[in-house]
Design an enzyme around this catalytic site. Structure first.
Site, PDB file in Angstrom:
ATOM      1  CG  ASP A 162      -4.725 -12.879   8.229  1.00  0.00           C
ATOM      2  OD1 ASP A 162      -4.884 -14.111   8.207  1.00  0.00           O
ATOM      3  OD2 ASP A 162      -5.448 -12.105   8.875  1.00  0.00           O
TER       4      ASP A 162
ATOM      5  CE  LYS B  67      -4.090   1.949   0.241  1.00  0.00           C
ATOM      6  NZ  LYS B  67      -5.098   1.863  -0.836  1.00  0.00           N
TER       7      LYS B  67
HETATM    8  C1  IPM Z   1      -3.839 -17.278   9.841  1.00  0.00           C
HETATM    9  C2  IPM Z   1      -4.695 -16.877  11.006  1.00  0.00           C
HETATM   10  C3  IPM Z   1      -3.822 -16.258  12.094  1.00  0.00           C
HETATM   11  C4  IPM Z   1      -3.163 -15.039  11.491  1.00  0.00           C
HETATM   12  C5  IPM Z   1      -4.573 -15.916  13.397  1.00  0.00           C
HETATM   13  C6  IPM Z   1      -5.200 -17.126  14.024  1.00  0.00           C
HETATM   14  C7  IPM Z   1      -3.682 -15.222  14.390  1.00  0.00           C
HETATM   15  O1  IPM Z   1      -5.705 -16.011  10.594  1.00  0.00           O
HETATM   16  O2  IPM Z   1      -2.900 -18.078  10.036  1.00  0.00           O
HETATM   17  O3  IPM Z   1      -4.107 -16.825   8.735  1.00  0.00           O
HETATM   18  O4  IPM Z   1      -3.777 -13.978  11.435  1.00  0.00           O
HETATM   19  O5  IPM Z   1      -2.011 -15.160  11.075  1.00  0.00           O
HETATM   20 MG    MG Z   2      -5.845 -15.817   8.495  1.00  0.00          MG
END
Ligand code: IPM
Ligand code: MG
Length: 365
Positions: free
Chosen positions: A248, A191
């Site tokens: 994520d 970004k």
């Molecule tokens: C992932 C999950 C994790 C993250 C969570 C559970 C902390 O969403 O592995 O994608 O955000 O990394």
């Molecule tokens: Mg995740």
């Protein structure tokens, strides 16, 4: 071969899917003559309940001494109070950081049988085969956090996002090296029109690519635009490299291209190596603990089985064994032995255990 594999079933559906992953590992051991020493340990909410800590020292030590780690999922409403100071997610973030697992590889491809399970039009999905390389130990996930009281009675919360040159260099190298074994293309997502970390990311990634990977086609994309293009023309992507939080978010979106979150495996690799010189990795389905369906025997174990395949290939160097597990998952799909999330409309779904046993039976041959 002899190998030590630590399992971290975790919470919610984690134990159910990891049990099927272990079943696949046992089938591989029996068929190919390996000895896997499988050691379960606590992580997440179950670890908080048993020890007060989401990442007990014993778990970390076991993981450090293992050849690979297989994780289910952590978290659930029981530990979700907004004022909680210990949270299951600290366990997963803590183990990633402690083991130095900075590179999270999330491959996304679609099996023909699942094209109808995906919410996108079938013609958009033909040829989808991409790999998201998500930076896993930096960024806003690991920056300083704080909460302050304001004089007006309100509060102020801060999450800092930090990246260093070295962190960017090493993740871009992982992505570019992966692209060389694939279709030779990398899209770096940031970004940079807003964030300083993204501007550094853009400059450093351009330099690494130009200096070290001139043969790999490289482009930058803004994260909002990438979110759109993933739906508009997903088959155009080969390797996507991005920072922790964008990765994520984009991988949950990309999972929908594969028909279900229950289909996507992941591998987290870093600097730690076993005594045999292979990378110690942590392998996990990308889905969460899904507390709403936990304990019902309906969770899809395929993402975990595919994570086992990545574990065999990347941490144990067992390519034929990995291929056997993947073939077993495709065979179960072909036979329609699938859980509800990917079952054809009107078809009776199978339970987690039935799918897992079908996979293991196919591995056994
Ligand atoms: C992932 C999950 C994790 C993250 C969570 C559970 C902390 O969403 O592995 O994608 O955000 O990394
Ligand atoms: Mg995740």
């Amino acid at each position: 071969m002899d190998a030590t594999i630590v399992t971290l079933p975790g919470d919610g559906i984690g134990p159910e899917v990891v049990a099927e992953g272990v079943r696949a590992l046992e089938a591989v051991a029996a068929r190919f003559g390996h000895r896997f020493d499988i050691r379960p340990a606590l992580l997440g909410g179950c670890a908080i309940d048993a020890t007060g800590s989401p990442l007990p020292d014993e778990t970390l030590q076991l993981a450090r001494d293992a050849d690979a780690v297989l994780l289910g999922a952590v978290g659930g409403p029981r530990w979700d109070r907004p004022d909680a100071t210990v949270r299951p997610e600290q366990g997963i973030l803590g183990i990633r950081k402690a083991l130095g697992l900075f590179a999270n590889l999330r491959p996304v491809s679609i099996h023909p049988r699942l094209i109808d399970a995906a919410p996108l039009r079938p013609e958009r999905l033909i040829g989808v085969d991409l790999l998201v390389v998500r930076e896993l130990t930096g960024g806003i996930y690991f920056g300083e956090r704080r909460r302050e009281q304001l004089p007006d009675g309100g509060e102020r919360a801060v999450d800092e996002c930090v990246y260093t040159t070295d962190e960017i260099v090493r993740i871009v190298r992982v992505a570019a090296a992966a692209a060389r074994t694939r279709r030779g293309r990398v899209v770096s997502v940031d970004k940079a029109n807003v964030l300083e970390t993204s501007r550094l990311w853009r400059r450093v990634s351009s330099r690494v690519m130009a200096d070290e990977f001139p043969d790999v086609r490289f482009e930058h994309m803004l994260v909002d635009s990438c979110a759109m293009h993933l739906l508009r023309r997903p088959a155009d992507f080969d390797v996507i490299v991005t920072e922790n939080m964008f990765g994520d978010i984009l991988t949950d979106e990309a999972a929908m291209l594969a028909g279900s979150l229950g289909m996507l495996p992941s591998a987290s690799l870093g600097t730690l190596h076993s005594s045999a010189g292979r990378p110690v990795g942590l392998y996990e389905p990308i889905h969460g603990s899904a507390p709403d369906i936990a304990g019902q025997g309906i969770a899809n174990p395929m993402a975990t089985a595919l994570s086992v395949a990545l574990l065999l290939r990347m941490s144990l160097g067992l390519a034929a064994e990995a291929a056997a597990v993947e073939a077993a998952v495709w065979a179960a799909l072909d036979a329609g032995i699938v859980t509800a999330d990917v079952a054809a409309p009107g078809a009776a779904p199978a339970t987690t255990g039935v799918v897992g046993r079908a996979i293991a039976a196919h591995i056994a041959g």
